[in-house]
Design a protein around this motif. Sequence first.
Motif, PDB file in Angstrom:
ATOM      1  N   ILE A   5      71.431 -38.928  22.440  1.00 12.02           N
ATOM      2  CA  ILE A   5      70.112 -38.719  21.854  1.00 12.02           C
ATOM      3  C   ILE A   5      70.154 -39.017  20.359  1.00 12.02           C
ATOM      4  N   VAL A   6      69.066 -39.614  19.867  1.00 12.84           N
ATOM      5  CA  VAL A   6      68.919 -39.923  18.447  1.00 12.84           C
ATOM      6  C   VAL A   6      68.060 -38.853  17.794  1.00 12.84           C
ATOM      7  N   ILE A   7      68.551 -38.319  16.687  1.00  9.88           N
ATOM      8  CA  ILE A   7      67.784 -37.377  15.869  1.00  9.88           C
ATOM      9  C   ILE A   7      67.493 -38.075  14.551  1.00  9.88           C
ATOM     10  N   TYR A  26      73.033 -28.631  24.852  1.00 11.83           N
ATOM     11  CA  TYR A  26      72.333 -29.158  26.019  1.00 11.83           C
ATOM     12  C   TYR A  26      73.234 -30.023  26.896  1.00 11.83           C
ATOM     13  N   GLY A  27      74.311 -30.526  26.350  1.00 12.91           N
ATOM     14  CA  GLY A  27      75.226 -31.332  27.154  1.00 12.91           C
ATOM     15  C   GLY A  27      75.117 -32.829  26.955  1.00 12.91           C
ATOM     16  N   PHE A  28      74.419 -33.276  25.903  1.00 15.93           N
ATOM     17  CA  PHE A  28      74.439 -34.704  25.600  1.00 15.93           C
ATOM     18  C   PHE A  28      75.852 -35.113  25.186  1.00 15.93           C
ATOM     19  N   HIS A  29      76.236 -36.313  25.595  1.00 17.97           N
ATOM     20  CA  HIS A  29      77.596 -36.763  25.300  1.00 17.97           C
ATOM     21  C   HIS A  29      77.724 -37.260  23.871  1.00 17.97           C
ATOM     22  N   HIS A  30      76.653 -37.865  23.343  1.00 18.42           N
ATOM     23  CA  HIS A  30      76.692 -38.348  21.968  1.00 18.42           C
ATOM     24  C   HIS A  30      75.332 -38.147  21.314  1.00 18.42           C
ATOM     25  N   ALA A  31      75.349 -38.014  19.981  1.00 19.82           N
ATOM     26  CA  ALA A  31      74.128 -37.852  19.186  1.00 19.82           C
ATOM     27  C   ALA A  31      74.212 -38.784  17.983  1.00 19.82           C
ATOM     28  N   TRP A  32      73.077 -39.378  17.640  1.00 21.09           N
ATOM     29  CA  TRP A  32      73.046 -40.440  16.646  1.00 21.09           C
ATOM     30  C   TRP A  32      71.941 -40.211  15.649  1.00 21.09           C
ATOM     31  N   THR A  33      72.021 -40.918  14.525  1.00 26.03           N
ATOM     32  CA  THR A  33      70.883 -40.982  13.620  1.00 26.03           C
ATOM     33  C   THR A  33      70.757 -42.392  13.075  1.00 26.03           C
ATOM     34  N   TYR A  34      69.543 -42.750  12.644  1.00 27.72           N
ATOM     35  CA  TYR A  34      69.296 -44.081  12.090  1.00 27.72           C
ATOM     36  C   TYR A  34      69.947 -44.203  10.712  1.00 27.72           C
ATOM     37  N   ASP A  35      70.448 -45.396  10.421  1.00 27.95           N
ATOM     38  CA  ASP A  35      71.029 -45.676   9.121  1.00 27.95           C
ATOM     39  C   ASP A  35      70.144 -46.691   8.406  1.00 27.95           C
ATOM     40  N   HIS A  36      69.058 -46.193   7.823  1.00 31.21           N
ATOM     41  CA  HIS A  36      68.101 -47.020   7.096  1.00 31.21           C
ATOM     42  C   HIS A  36      67.758 -46.344   5.772  1.00 31.21           C
ATOM     43  N   LEU A  37      67.201 -47.106   4.846  1.00 39.07           N
ATOM     44  CA  LEU A  37      66.640 -46.549   3.619  1.00 39.07           C
ATOM     45  C   LEU A  37      65.189 -46.139   3.843  1.00 39.07           C
ATOM     46  N   GLY A  38      64.602 -46.649   4.874  1.00 38.91           N
ATOM     47  CA  GLY A  38      63.254 -46.330   5.312  1.00 38.91           C
ATOM     48  C   GLY A  38      63.012 -47.116   6.580  1.00 38.91           C
ATOM     49  N   TRP A  39      62.143 -46.607   7.449  1.00 40.19           N
ATOM     50  CA  TRP A  39      62.030 -47.259   8.754  1.00 40.19           C
ATOM     51  C   TRP A  39      60.583 -47.383   9.210  1.00 40.19           C
ATOM     52  N   ARG A  40      60.135 -48.604   9.337  1.00 39.94           N
ATOM     53  CA  ARG A  40      58.870 -48.987   9.973  1.00 39.94           C
ATOM     54  C   ARG A  40      57.710 -48.069   9.580  1.00 39.94           C
ATOM     55  N   VAL A 261      70.695 -44.070  25.661  1.00 40.24           N
ATOM     56  CA  VAL A 261      70.347 -43.341  24.442  1.00 40.24           C
ATOM     57  C   VAL A 261      68.831 -43.171  24.398  1.00 40.24           C
ATOM     58  N   ALA A 262      68.392 -41.924  24.249  1.00 42.45           N
ATOM     59  CA  ALA A 262      66.978 -41.593  24.089  1.00 42.45           C
ATOM     60  C   ALA A 262      66.765 -41.018  22.689  1.00 42.45           C
ATOM     61  N   HIS A 263      65.520 -40.695  22.358  1.00 44.06           N
ATOM     62  CA  HIS A 263      65.189 -40.161  21.043  1.00 44.06           C
ATOM     63  C   HIS A 263      64.573 -38.781  21.148  1.00 44.06           C
ATOM     64  N   TRP A 264      64.985 -37.918  20.238  1.00 41.41           N
ATOM     65  CA  TRP A 264      64.425 -36.566  20.197  1.00 41.41           C
ATOM     66  C   TRP A 264      62.919 -36.659  19.979  1.00 41.41           C
ATOM     67  N   PRO A 265      62.122 -35.927  20.752  1.00 41.28           N
ATOM     68  CA  PRO A 265      60.662 -36.032  20.631  1.00 41.28           C
ATOM     69  C   PRO A 265      60.156 -35.624  19.250  1.00 41.28           C
ATOM     70  N   ARG A 266      59.134 -36.354  18.803  1.00 43.27           N
ATOM     71  CA  ARG A 266      58.458 -36.042  17.550  1.00 43.27           C
ATOM     72  C   ARG A 266      57.056 -35.510  17.869  1.00 43.27           C
ATOM     73  N   HIS A 267      56.426 -34.880  16.875  1.00 43.81           N
ATOM     74  CA  HIS A 267      55.110 -34.295  17.110  1.00 43.81           C
ATOM     75  C   HIS A 267      54.035 -35.355  17.327  1.00 43.81           C
ATOM     76  N   ASP A 268      54.169 -36.484  16.614  1.00 45.20           N
ATOM     77  CA  ASP A 268      53.154 -37.526  16.744  1.00 45.20           C
ATOM     78  C   ASP A 268      53.776 -38.875  16.392  1.00 45.20           C
ATOM     79  N   GLY A 269      52.988 -39.919  16.604  1.00 46.89           N
ATOM     80  CA  GLY A 269      53.469 -41.250  16.262  1.00 46.89           C
ATOM     81  C   GLY A 269      54.561 -41.728  17.197  1.00 46.89           C
TER      82      GLY A 269
END
Length: 293
Positions: A5-7, A26-40, A261-269
């Motif tokens: 999962i990506v946070i 929760y039992g996810f095998h790996h967790a990731w984060t984006y490596d950007h200075l800003g994203w989309r 790999v999935a992404h942690w849910p966000r409130h919107d967007g």
Amino acid sequence: MRAGIVILPEHRWWIAEPKWRAAEEYGFHHAWTYDHLGWRTLVDGPWFGAVPTLTAAALVTSRIRLGTFVASPNFRHPVPFARELLTIDDVSDGRFTLGVGAGGAGYDTTVTGAKPLLPGDRTARFGEFVELLDQLLFQDRTTWNGRFYSAEEARSAPGCVQRPRLPFVVAANGPKAMAIAARYGQGWVTTGPETEDHETWWRGVAEMSERFTETLATQGRTSRVNRYLNLDSAPVYSLSSVECFVDAVGRAAELGFTDVVAHWPRHDGVYAGSEQVVENVAADVLPTLDRHL
């Protein structure tokens, strides 16, 4: 089949920390984060650095693998970046995976005043970036004179906790980038094709998987290369429901992918969804992935 999962690094740590702890619990095998200075679409919102975020995550977890999804040459030089990677590998006690890609032509490039490279030059830079990182993390001392990067007697003591070096998961959709993944990657990750049609996306993923198999053969690669699929590059968000996640993981398994790999849910967007779905997936799906799929 392993699930990650990506946070996104968009929250102050008092909000982000429980998410990283939960990903492990929760039992996810790996967790990731984006490596950007800003994203989309999130470029004007809160955003934090990947390396400090992952270092902090390493200190509040003990089992889950951690990684960048993905680092790129857009604003990094391999010599100082290698030192940061050695540090995360050490702090996490060998739980770090470097997700690495060529980088796009967006904000990460323009914010530093650089001019975007042509696609061929961007891939050439990517190849040099990965090859130099491989040497810096593998050997004690490195001198390099390339088209894009230079290194003069770069030291790498004490070396990685993981031997011979920490693993690379190389992002690649095209043939030249796939050749880089086949040569240097312990894993390959794809986003699939850009399309608004769900079935077309899955057909494109299948074609890319077949192409990567052919690339491995062409490169003479005989050791195992794990295959990662970014489920949320599809037109349908994978954690919109438990059923959607199960369907996506099942399709990925049928195509030979070892990791999703999935992404942690966000409130919107982007990636908007409910954290209750993550809890349900953790309770009902993750413990039985091997049996079901």
